[in-house]
Design a protein around this motif. Sequence first.
Motif, PDB file in Angstrom:
ATOM      1  N   GLU A   1       1.031  -0.932  -0.162  1.00 35.72           N
ATOM      2  CA  GLU A   1       0.221   0.231   0.021  1.00 35.72           C
ATOM      3  C   GLU A   1       0.621   1.324  -0.027  1.00 35.72           C
ATOM      4  O   GLU A   1       0.437   2.555  -0.382  1.00 35.72           O
ATOM      5  N   LEU A   2       1.909   1.060   0.444  1.00 37.42           N
ATOM      6  CA  LEU A   2       2.982   1.980   0.803  1.00 37.42           C
ATOM      7  C   LEU A   2       3.708   2.759  -0.494  1.00 37.42           C
ATOM      8  O   LEU A   2       3.634   3.246  -1.038  1.00 37.42           O
ATOM      9  N   GLY A   3       3.727   1.394  -1.284  1.00 35.48           N
ATOM     10  CA  GLY A   3       4.439   1.734  -2.127  1.00 35.48           C
ATOM     11  C   GLY A   3       3.201   1.850  -3.270  1.00 35.48           C
ATOM     12  O   GLY A   3       3.729   2.799  -3.994  1.00 35.48           O
ATOM     13  N   ASP A   4       2.013   1.399  -3.730  1.00 33.23           N
ATOM     14  CA  ASP A   4       0.671   2.150  -3.875  1.00 33.23           C
ATOM     15  C   ASP A   4       0.429   4.047  -4.563  1.00 33.23           C
ATOM     16  O   ASP A   4       1.086   5.206  -5.000  1.00 33.23           O
ATOM     17  N   LEU A   5       0.897   4.189  -3.082  1.00 32.49           N
ATOM     18  CA  LEU A   5       1.296   5.805  -3.248  1.00 32.49           C
ATOM     19  C   LEU A   5       2.469   6.019  -3.614  1.00 32.49           C
ATOM     20  O   LEU A   5       2.225   7.279  -3.741  1.00 32.49           O
ATOM     21  N   LEU A   6       3.588   5.783  -3.141  1.00 36.53           N
ATOM     22  CA  LEU A   6       4.614   6.588  -3.848  1.00 36.53           C
ATOM     23  C   LEU A   6       5.009   6.481  -4.657  1.00 36.53           C
ATOM     24  O   LEU A   6       5.001   7.521  -5.617  1.00 36.53           O
ATOM     25  N   PHE A   7       3.592   5.445  -5.860  1.00 39.71           N
ATOM     26  CA  PHE A   7       3.540   5.450  -6.645  1.00 39.71           C
ATOM     27  C   PHE A   7       3.178   6.951  -7.460  1.00 39.71           C
ATOM     28  O   PHE A   7       3.569   7.608  -8.612  1.00 39.71           O
ATOM     29  N   GLN A   8       2.253   6.862  -6.914  1.00 42.60           N
ATOM     30  CA  GLN A   8       1.551   8.498  -6.631  1.00 42.60           C
ATOM     31  C   GLN A   8       2.240   9.297  -7.238  1.00 42.60           C
ATOM     32  O   GLN A   8       2.119  10.813  -7.364  1.00 42.60           O
ATOM     33  N   VAL A   9       3.056  10.024  -6.204  1.00 39.81           N
ATOM     34  CA  VAL A   9       4.149  10.554  -6.313  1.00 39.81           C
ATOM     35  C   VAL A   9       5.126  10.793  -7.267  1.00 39.81           C
ATOM     36  O   VAL A   9       5.209  11.934  -8.224  1.00 39.81           O
ATOM     37  N   VAL A  10       5.449   9.721  -7.842  1.00 39.33           N
ATOM     38  CA  VAL A  10       6.189   9.086  -8.904  1.00 39.33           C
ATOM     39  C   VAL A  10       5.213   9.361 -10.436  1.00 39.33           C
ATOM     40  O   VAL A  10       6.268  10.760 -10.772  1.00 39.33           O
ATOM     41  N   PHE A  11       3.969   9.359 -10.159  1.00 32.27           N
ATOM     42  CA  PHE A  11       3.272   9.683 -11.329  1.00 32.27           C
ATOM     43  C   PHE A  11       3.203  11.403 -11.029  1.00 32.27           C
ATOM     44  O   PHE A  11       3.157  11.570 -12.250  1.00 32.27           O
ATOM     45  N   HIS A  12       2.815  11.997  -9.660  1.00 33.22           N
ATOM     46  CA  HIS A  12       3.023  13.282 -10.333  1.00 33.22           C
ATOM     47  C   HIS A  12       3.970  13.973 -10.931  1.00 33.22           C
ATOM     48  O   HIS A  12       4.166  14.828 -11.773  1.00 33.22           O
ATOM     49  N   ALA A  13       5.085  13.674 -10.513  1.00 35.73           N
ATOM     50  CA  ALA A  13       6.384  14.159  -9.958  1.00 35.73           C
ATOM     51  C   ALA A  13       7.216  13.512 -11.984  1.00 35.73           C
ATOM     52  O   ALA A  13       7.070  15.264 -12.579  1.00 35.73           O
ATOM     53  N   ARG A  14       6.201  12.715 -12.547  1.00 34.83           N
ATOM     54  CA  ARG A  14       6.533  12.562 -14.044  1.00 34.83           C
ATOM     55  C   ARG A  14       5.819  13.589 -14.541  1.00 34.83           C
ATOM     56  O   ARG A  14       6.122  14.491 -15.775  1.00 34.83           O
ATOM     57  N   MET A  15       4.737  13.811 -13.871  1.00 29.18           N
ATOM     58  CA  MET A  15       3.412  14.650 -15.237  1.00 29.18           C
ATOM     59  C   MET A  15       4.135  16.059 -15.049  1.00 29.18           C
ATOM     60  O   MET A  15       4.385  16.637 -16.662  1.00 29.18           O
ATOM     61  N   ALA A  16       4.604  16.274 -13.820  1.00 29.05           N
ATOM     62  CA  ALA A  16       4.948  17.758 -13.831  1.00 29.05           C
ATOM     63  C   ALA A  16       7.159  18.085 -14.511  1.00 29.05           C
ATOM     64  O   ALA A  16       7.203  18.957 -15.273  1.00 29.05           O
ATOM     65  N   GLN A  17       7.607  16.516 -14.607  1.00 28.02           N
ATOM     66  CA  GLN A  17       8.215  16.799 -15.528  1.00 28.02           C
ATOM     67  C   GLN A  17       8.430  17.086 -17.561  1.00 28.02           C
ATOM     68  O   GLN A  17       9.010  18.451 -17.806  1.00 28.02           O
ATOM     69  N   GLU A  18       7.284  16.551 -17.676  1.00 32.09           N
ATOM     70  CA  GLU A  18       6.811  16.389 -18.905  1.00 32.09           C
ATOM     71  C   GLU A  18       6.903  18.063 -19.088  1.00 32.09           C
ATOM     72  O   GLU A  18       6.947  18.352 -20.471  1.00 32.09           O
ATOM     73  N   ALA A  19       5.624  18.271 -18.564  1.00 31.83           N
ATOM     74  CA  ALA A  19       5.893  19.933 -18.459  1.00 31.83           C
ATOM     75  C   ALA A  19       6.346  21.247 -18.426  1.00 31.83           C
ATOM     76  O   ALA A  19       5.801  21.983 -18.244  1.00 31.83           O
ATOM     77  N   GLY A  20       7.479  20.728 -18.182  1.00 32.08           N
ATOM     78  CA  GLY A  20       8.765  21.863 -17.256  1.00 32.08           C
ATOM     79  C   GLY A  20       9.047  22.209 -15.972  1.00 32.08           C
ATOM     80  O   GLY A  20       9.174  23.158 -15.862  1.00 32.08           O
ATOM     81  N   LEU A  21       8.123  21.828 -15.389  1.00 30.24           N
ATOM     82  CA  LEU A  21       7.661  22.542 -13.998  1.00 30.24           C
ATOM     83  C   LEU A  21       8.773  22.143 -12.394  1.00 30.24           C
ATOM     84  O   LEU A  21       9.427  22.907 -12.465  1.00 30.24           O
ATOM     85  N   PHE A  22       8.687  20.325 -12.751  1.00 31.26           N
ATOM     86  CA  PHE A  22       9.408  20.267 -12.011  1.00 31.26           C
ATOM     87  C   PHE A  22      10.164  18.590 -11.677  1.00 31.26           C
ATOM     88  O   PHE A  22       9.355  18.159 -12.648  1.00 31.26           O
ATOM     89  N   ASP A  23      10.854  18.229 -11.492  1.00 27.72           N
ATOM     90  CA  ASP A  23      11.129  16.399 -11.451  1.00 27.72           C
ATOM     91  C   ASP A  23      10.530  15.705  -9.986  1.00 27.72           C
ATOM     92  O   ASP A  23      10.575  16.730  -8.757  1.00 27.72           O
ATOM     93  N   PHE A  24      10.841  14.982  -9.567  1.00 20.65           N
ATOM     94  CA  PHE A  24      10.973  13.895  -8.796  1.00 20.65           C
ATOM     95  C   PHE A  24      12.450  14.212  -7.458  1.00 20.65           C
ATOM     96  O   PHE A  24      11.781  14.325  -6.661  1.00 20.65           O
ATOM     97  N   GLY A  25      13.280  14.413  -7.948  1.00 20.21           N
ATOM     98  CA  GLY A  25      14.559  14.464  -7.467  1.00 20.21           C
ATOM     99  C   GLY A  25      13.879  16.059  -6.513  1.00 20.21           C
ATOM    100  O   GLY A  25      14.649  16.563  -5.585  1.00 20.21           O
TER     101      GLY A  25
END
Length: 269
Positions: free
Chosen positions: A64-88
């Motif tokens: 379940e924690l992994g599923d939640l972490l994946f949500q963070v990664v998902f949002h970060a990836r979409m932001a990276q694609e938009a040139g906003l920020f990344d997971f780092g």
Amino acid sequence: MTQDLKPSRDIAVLLEIMARLRGPGGCPWDRDQSFATIAPYTIEEAYEVASAIQDHDLKALPGELGDLLFQVVFHARMAQEAGLFDFGDVVEAVTAKMIARHPHIFGGAQAQADAASQKDAWERLKQAERAAKGQTSLLDDVAGALPALMRAEKLQRRASSVGFDWNNADLVVEKIAEEAREVAQARTPAEREEEVGDLLFVVANLARHLKVDPEAALRAANAKFTRRFRHIETALAARGVALADAGLPEMEALWQEAKVLEKAAPPSE
């Protein structure tokens, strides 16, 4: 199509999985998502974590924690694609915040005497952060998307920090009785909705005064209701009686039976 990725303890592998899902030739569903469409799943996954903890299902918790972490990664990836920020940037932001909010650990400041004092110091640091962001209201950063009961408690706790509060729980109980009378006196649907909202808001305040988490208390009450109602269903089925054919007196008797059985049962580990 490459299939070289394997389960790993390395966060870089999870980031690569997300990149492939969103990239050319990736998953059509994942590629179609946005911050707005993924947000409900993020909330749902947080509740799945809370549910595993509530159920003492520690075997399910890593998943379940992994599923939640994946949500963070998902949002970060979409932001990276938009040139906003990344997971780092996400990791840097939270590490910076934790270091700044714990000067007694990372900055050489003196630790507070107890957890309550440390919490007060934490609130002062958050006030400084709000000021730095130009937030003028004490309530500005209480998230609007929180569950209503949780948000009510947080709003009241924030107001209490500057003295806008009842002095003790007895006064809150009196206010609950007053609000209940106003519910009974309401005549229109709009009035009833408003008065019930006021009543719930004050009940959340009572929970805060009693140092009870209102969300946790209501979850426990929901679980208790579910257990007892299932006992009614099971007992009626054993008698060959359908729920729709059972009268309220019979169901109430089984409800009371469930209460007695729960009290007689040994405590769970």
